[in-house]
Design a protein around this motif. Sequence first.
Motif, PDB file in Angstrom:
ATOM      1  N   PRO A 114       0.817  -1.236   0.000  1.00  0.00           N
ATOM      2  CA  PRO A 114       0.000   0.000   0.000  1.00  0.00           C
ATOM      3  C   PRO A 114       0.839   1.270   0.000  1.00  0.00           C
ATOM      4  N   PHE A 115       2.066   1.196   0.519  1.00  0.00           N
ATOM      5  CA  PHE A 115       2.921   2.383   0.538  1.00  0.00           C
ATOM      6  C   PHE A 115       3.337   2.806  -0.873  1.00  0.00           C
ATOM      7  N   ASP A 116       3.334   1.837  -1.826  1.00  0.00           N
ATOM      8  CA  ASP A 116       3.751   2.154  -3.187  1.00  0.00           C
ATOM      9  C   ASP A 116       2.658   2.855  -3.984  1.00  0.00           C
ATOM     10  N   GLY A 117       1.479   3.042  -3.472  1.00  0.00           N
ATOM     11  CA  GLY A 117       0.439   3.764  -4.187  1.00  0.00           C
ATOM     12  C   GLY A 117       0.748   5.249  -4.276  1.00  0.00           C
ATOM     13  N   GLY A 118       0.267   5.890  -5.325  1.00  0.00           N
ATOM     14  CA  GLY A 118       0.489   7.327  -5.510  1.00  0.00           C
ATOM     15  C   GLY A 118       0.461   7.714  -6.974  1.00  0.00           C
ATOM     16  N   ILE A 119       1.055   8.900  -7.290  1.00  0.00           N
ATOM     17  CA  ILE A 119       1.088   9.434  -8.655  1.00  0.00           C
ATOM     18  C   ILE A 119       2.469   9.199  -9.226  1.00  0.00           C
ATOM     19  N   TYR A 120       2.507   8.486 -10.381  1.00  0.00           N
ATOM     20  CA  TYR A 120       3.765   8.193 -11.053  1.00  0.00           C
ATOM     21  C   TYR A 120       3.852   9.059 -12.308  1.00  0.00           C
ATOM     22  N   VAL A 121       5.053   9.653 -12.544  1.00  0.00           N
ATOM     23  CA  VAL A 121       5.297  10.558 -13.671  1.00  0.00           C
ATOM     24  C   VAL A 121       6.453  10.005 -14.485  1.00  0.00           C
ATOM     25  N   CYS A 122       6.260   9.952 -15.826  1.00  0.00           N
ATOM     26  CA  CYS A 122       7.327   9.584 -16.756  1.00  0.00           C
ATOM     27  C   CYS A 122       7.693  10.837 -17.560  1.00  0.00           C
ATOM     28  N   ARG A 123       8.947  11.231 -17.499  1.00  0.00           N
ATOM     29  CA  ARG A 123       9.407  12.470 -18.150  1.00  0.00           C
ATOM     30  C   ARG A 123      10.445  12.124 -19.201  1.00  0.00           C
ATOM     31  N   ALA A 124      10.241  12.668 -20.446  1.00  0.00           N
ATOM     32  CA  ALA A 124      11.165  12.477 -21.571  1.00  0.00           C
ATOM     33  C   ALA A 124      11.759  13.841 -21.953  1.00  0.00           C
ATOM     34  N   THR A 125      13.107  13.882 -22.104  1.00  0.00           N
ATOM     35  CA  THR A 125      13.803  15.170 -22.365  1.00  0.00           C
ATOM     36  C   THR A 125      14.840  14.971 -23.453  1.00  0.00           C
ATOM     37  N   ASN A 126      14.883  15.898 -24.454  1.00  0.00           N
ATOM     38  CA  ASN A 126      15.983  15.965 -25.418  1.00  0.00           C
ATOM     39  C   ASN A 126      16.274  17.428 -25.718  1.00  0.00           C
ATOM     40  N   LEU A 127      17.077  17.665 -26.784  1.00  0.00           N
ATOM     41  CA  LEU A 127      17.484  19.045 -27.079  1.00  0.00           C
ATOM     42  C   LEU A 127      16.318  19.866 -27.596  1.00  0.00           C
ATOM     43  N   GLN A 128      15.288  19.215 -28.134  1.00  0.00           N
ATOM     44  CA  GLN A 128      14.176  19.952 -28.714  1.00  0.00           C
ATOM     45  C   GLN A 128      13.106  20.303 -27.684  1.00  0.00           C
ATOM     46  N   GLY A 129      13.121  19.656 -26.557  1.00  0.00           N
ATOM     47  CA  GLY A 129      12.096  20.003 -25.585  1.00  0.00           C
ATOM     48  C   GLY A 129      11.898  18.892 -24.542  1.00  0.00           C
ATOM     49  N   GLU A 130      10.773  18.968 -23.905  1.00  0.00           N
ATOM     50  CA  GLU A 130      10.482  18.056 -22.805  1.00  0.00           C
ATOM     51  C   GLU A 130       8.985  17.730 -22.811  1.00  0.00           C
ATOM     52  N   ALA A 131       8.672  16.478 -22.407  1.00  0.00           N
ATOM     53  CA  ALA A 131       7.263  16.044 -22.299  1.00  0.00           C
ATOM     54  C   ALA A 131       7.134  15.066 -21.129  1.00  0.00           C
ATOM     55  N   GLN A 132       5.969  15.008 -20.548  1.00  0.00           N
ATOM     56  CA  GLN A 132       5.737  14.066 -19.446  1.00  0.00           C
ATOM     57  C   GLN A 132       4.274  13.644 -19.424  1.00  0.00           C
ATOM     58  N   CYS A 133       4.059  12.469 -18.816  1.00  0.00           N
ATOM     59  CA  CYS A 133       2.700  11.961 -18.592  1.00  0.00           C
ATOM     60  C   CYS A 133       2.656  11.318 -17.218  1.00  0.00           C
ATOM     61  N   GLU A 134       1.473  11.232 -16.654  1.00  0.00           N
ATOM     62  CA  GLU A 134       1.345  10.713 -15.299  1.00  0.00           C
ATOM     63  C   GLU A 134       0.109   9.817 -15.190  1.00  0.00           C
ATOM     64  N   CYS A 135       0.128   9.014 -14.107  1.00  0.00           N
ATOM     65  CA  CYS A 135      -1.009   8.134 -13.805  1.00  0.00           C
ATOM     66  C   CYS A 135      -1.072   7.911 -12.304  1.00  0.00           C
ATOM     67  N   ARG A 136      -2.216   7.394 -11.875  1.00  0.00           N
ATOM     68  CA  ARG A 136      -2.403   7.112 -10.445  1.00  0.00           C
ATOM     69  C   ARG A 136      -2.413   5.594 -10.256  1.00  0.00           C
ATOM     70  N   LEU A 137      -1.617   5.117  -9.283  1.00  0.00           N
ATOM     71  CA  LEU A 137      -1.548   3.692  -8.944  1.00  0.00           C
ATOM     72  C   LEU A 137      -2.171   3.464  -7.569  1.00  0.00           C
ATOM     73  N   GLU A 138      -3.171   2.570  -7.532  1.00  0.00           N
ATOM     74  CA  GLU A 138      -3.833   2.217  -6.270  1.00  0.00           C
ATOM     75  C   GLU A 138      -3.492   0.773  -5.912  1.00  0.00           C
ATOM     76  N   VAL A 139      -2.939   0.551  -4.745  1.00  0.00           N
ATOM     77  CA  VAL A 139      -2.544  -0.782  -4.274  1.00  0.00           C
ATOM     78  C   VAL A 139      -3.547  -1.220  -3.211  1.00  0.00           C
ATOM     79  N   ARG A 140      -4.296  -2.304  -3.515  1.00  0.00           N
ATOM     80  CA  ARG A 140      -5.323  -2.800  -2.606  1.00  0.00           C
ATOM     81  C   ARG A 140      -4.832  -4.004  -1.809  1.00  0.00           C
ATOM     82  N   VAL A 141      -5.241  -4.048  -0.578  1.00  0.00           N
ATOM     83  CA  VAL A 141      -4.871  -5.180   0.297  1.00  0.00           C
ATOM     84  C   VAL A 141      -5.987  -6.217   0.212  1.00  0.00           C
ATOM     85  N   PRO A 142      -5.648  -7.463  -0.109  1.00  0.00           N
ATOM     86  CA  PRO A 142      -6.718  -8.496  -0.194  1.00  0.00           C
ATOM     87  C   PRO A 142      -7.350  -8.755   1.160  1.00  0.00           C
ATOM     88  N   GLN A 143      -8.668  -8.970   1.147  1.00  0.00           N
ATOM     89  CA  GLN A 143      -9.405  -9.217   2.386  1.00  0.00           C
ATOM     90  C   GLN A 143      -9.774 -10.675   2.498  1.00  0.00           C
TER      91      GLN A 143
END
Length: 1269
Positions: free
Chosen positions: A1240-1269
């Motif tokens: 559960p501690f690994d849950g949160g917002i993950y960002v992937c960032r790509a950078t070169n000489l022409q510029g920069e771009a990034q995308c993100e997602c939310r990861l939810e870690v559920r504990v089995p009951q």
Amino acid sequence: MPEPMKKPVSAFSKKPRSAEVAQGSPAVFEAETERAGVKVRWQRDGRDISASDKHGLAAEGRRHTLTVRDAGPTDQGSYAVIAGSSKVKFDLKVVEAVKAEETPAPGPAEAPRASATPAEPEGGAPGPEGEQAGQAQTQAPPGPGSAAPDDPIGLFVTRPQDGEVTVGGSVTFSARVAGDSLLKPPTVKWFKGKWVDLGSKVGQHLQLRDSYDRASKVYLFELLITDAQVSSAGGYRCEVSTKDKFDSCNFSLTVHEAIGPGDVDLRSAFRRTSVAGGPRRTSDSHEDAGTLDFSSLLKKREDSKLEAPAEEDVWEMLRQAPQSEYERIAFQHGVTDLRGMLKRLRGLKRDDRKSTAFQRRLEPAYQVSKGHKIRLSVELADPDAEVKWLKNGQEIQMSGSKYIFESVGTKRTLTITQCSLADDAAYQCVVGGEKCSTELFVKEPPVLVTRALEDQLVTVGQRVEFECEVSEEGAQVKWLKDGVELTREETFKYRFKKDGRRHHLIINEATLADAGYYALRTSGGHSLAELAVQERKLEVYQAIADLAVGARDQAVFKCEVSDENVRGVWLKNGKALVPDSRIKVSHIGRVHKLIIDDVTPADEADYSFVPEGFACNLSAKLHFMEVKIDFVPRQEPPKIHLDCPGHTPDTIVVVAGNKLRLDVPISGDPAPTVIWQKTLSQGKKAPAAPAPEAPEVPGASDSDEWVFDKKLLCETEGRVRVETTKDRSVFTVEGAEREDEGVYTVTVKNPVGEDQVNLTVKVIDVPDAPAAPEISNVGEDSCTVQWAPPAFDGGQPVLGYIVERKKKQSYRWMRLNFDLLPEPRLEARRMIEGVAYEMRVYAVNAVGVSRPSAASRPFMPIGPPGEPSHLVVDDVSDTTVSLKWRPPERVGAGGLDGYSVEYCREGCSEWVATLQGLTERTALLVKDLPTGARLRFRVRAHNVAGPGAPVATQEPVTVQEILQRPRLQLPRHLRQAIQRQVGEPVNLLIPFQGKPRPQVTWIKEGQLLGDGDVSIRNSPSDTILFIRAARRAHSGSYQVTVRIENMEDSATLLLQVVDKPSPPQHLRVTETWGFNVALEWKPPEDDGNTELWGYSVQKADKKTMEWFTVLEHYHRTHCVVSELIVGNGYYFRVFSHNMVGPSVQAAATKEPVFIPRPGITYEPPTYKALDFSEPPSFTQPLANRSVIAGYTTVLCCAVRGSPKPKISWFKNGLDLGEDARFRMFSKQGVLTLEIRKPCPFDGGIYVCRATNLQGEAQCECRLEVRVPQ
């Protein structure tokens, strides 16, 4: 200890066969029994046949003959012969005289087989009429005219009959079993061949059914075979067994190949004729089945694999089992040479080298059952190569039908038929200079016990011999005593003997320690018997009696004991008596005699006989009678000289069967006349009437006089005789009988006077047989035996009784008590539950043992079942209590009839039944209980022996509704998104708890679900949401709530209805060069409510318009199709895919794209300098994920850019580059982040960032870690 079920042994050594005779000819049937003197009955259609002008019955020793004279159509039918518990059925068929003459008589070897087995149809499949008739014969029950009569010996009412079916058809075999005399349903097993149990093969094409008709009390068992194949043909067997009976029936199934109108019957073309000189038999509707010659077909057909019944591989079992289990597995599966088998298998070395001669080698080892066939096959690289087969290094030659060599293409096969233990060897296939080897192991079939052991009762020192017969000669068996195996190391005590199929266990001198249960175990069965050893006890049949003899007479002391081998010593006044010329000692059989000639006064003493080895002493006294002779005058009155003369009669006791000798000394001068008389009856004489003129005598009327009827004994020869000399008279009775008992009068007379003496003779004998014992209080292994005393005790009081028992099917009686029973009652124990027994009783007095009483009625020890287990209270309301329990661990041979449930109030001892009769279920709802009462419940199991021990609730139960908080028990698979395809049914079951019954409500996105196409079904313990056909509109969030007053619980379910996606949009050709075409399109408008899995690209030549797939699982929206043919025109189309499947339609190009032919002169193109650099951009962004803790997951996205961008991953703003729990991959623009076993501690917002000489771009997602009951 339960006794193993024994299969009855047939009483016939030779059975009669079915026969077919001409009309007017006699029909003779012969049967031979195992032993002479057995009563044999002949029957026809269930009725006994007696000797008459039509039927002749003859019996000569063990041979019995039935002759049907002048056979006619009315004589044909079903006959049977019965001996003991064995019954054999056979048929008589009468044909017309003309047909009988045309049909040559079968040879001696063929006659029984032809008459016993019905002829099989030859050639192709039967026509429609024949097929329907065959099915009707198998499926329909027999009518009144053809119904088989009730079998008084077997268990079958109707036996399964032979059947025929075509390939693909269905057939049903039926067996009916009478159940009116059975306590529980019989056990029925169906077999194919010898050992294949069809119970493990039940499936789509083979079904087993059973039913019970309560009106007729008949069990119906059916075997249904659907979609029959050629491999279904063969012999079948149906076995039915109960506690004390067993019966079986064999039948066969013939499967015909379906032949169309234009097909050719190949079997008739390749059928061989009969053997030269052999007769060829025909009948009305069948031809003689010849043998098929497939040798000419082998070169043209592909080899078909023979389907053999699945059997266990002993080698695989030995490989997986520990070494300590080798002997047990080998004994169980009939492996006779275990060491040789292991040695040969260890010596096998698998050759994994590439072979130039073999494409497929032999397996390392093969296994086959004895009597079956095995095929050894190899495939060669050269179809023309020569092959040699070797057995233990010797080449196998073609001889007879033992070995069959087949060659089909590159396949070479060696078939070994009728495998025996001699075929257990190493085989090799040699091709040129190469060879491959294998080992063939022949497994013997299970050895069955055909004649079981019998119980034995012996005394100490006697020889004991157990005998058992098995189904195979020389089979390996194990002898056990009380479950412990008797090994060869104990040969000094036990001796094992084999005589063909019979096995013997011999104990030369039995001891008390040898008593117990002895068992013989084979690979296919076992038999159990009890050995009872009693102490050596000597019984005295006749004791020595006191003697009174005169001078110079002979004295004979005689005694009889039970053991004729017992020696003894004669004592005189406690000292050993030495035989001489006057004193003689004899021992003949069980009789010991001491004879003293010329008795003198010194011989008067106490004499004793002491048997050797027994604490027993038989004593008697010798009285010497002196006869004093005084001088008397010439006339002397007669006198009888006895020890106790007078009017008081002396009683002389004699044992029945012994000799009675009365030696009476007499005197008198002149010699008196001796008269012997026996008093027959006695009574009071009626007073005589006085004469008219006679005066009355006072007191005369008060006197009574005894009147005796006497019989004069005067014969001098015969069994009763009288011998008289001058000084004595001897009365002798040879073999005294009960009629010789009475009062004997001896009268001596002469002219001077007379003398008279009365002697009373009492004949004592063994008592009469007691009445047949009555059995009561039958328990699990005990019963109470009671009987009436004998009507006549033999003249001596009954000292006690001896009780014996035997199994109903046995002939050996076993004594139950070693000491005499003083009372006519015995508590018999140590019996086997479920086995029928009989009892009989002997009465014993001082003379001996009576004849045995009549046997009691057969009875079977059956104990009540144990107590039920796990009794719990399942539910309680204001007036009801729900109980549940489990069956008892011990049921016993009596089965289980049902359960009784009772209750009582707290503080009371009176139990009240909750229902009338018994219930067969293990749960019960007790109704109409008083509200608020505290009750205790108990449950008992019942069978024919009565109720068992009860099990009760530990604490009293309060009859009152219990308030329980509502709670939903959401299943694990419903805690995540529920996906269904369009058109599929949706059935969501959610259990819940709560008392009283909660109120259930369903809400979808804030609206209460009504009576639309979404159905809600509620029960006391669960609720169901049901949609018959799901639509996209049914997708959404559903909330279920359970409420009790002000308490509630709710759960949310996410339903996702998915469908196929729509086709991609705006497909166009962007560029064409050389052999390549560039395509581009846009994603579909509708993704089907789920994630797209990719695209598939297809091309089609304009000439053929046949579509070929170019790319599959393609994720981008543009591609390049290469390797096109110059000068052709092509169409292209693209499908979109998701989890449901491809789109129904595809996006296609409207105009064909032509690949131009290049010119002859090459004109180099001019290229414009292009700048390919571009800033990073994500072609596939990250998607939100919800995962379960503990399972490794990945995050994926796709990026493009020039030059190649630098990739960085962040979690909640922190760089993940140095964390070892995360792994990052980049391949062809596809970026992957792997998270190992997230928490559960690994849950949160993950960002992937790509950078070169022409510029920069990034995308993100939310990861939810559920504990089995």
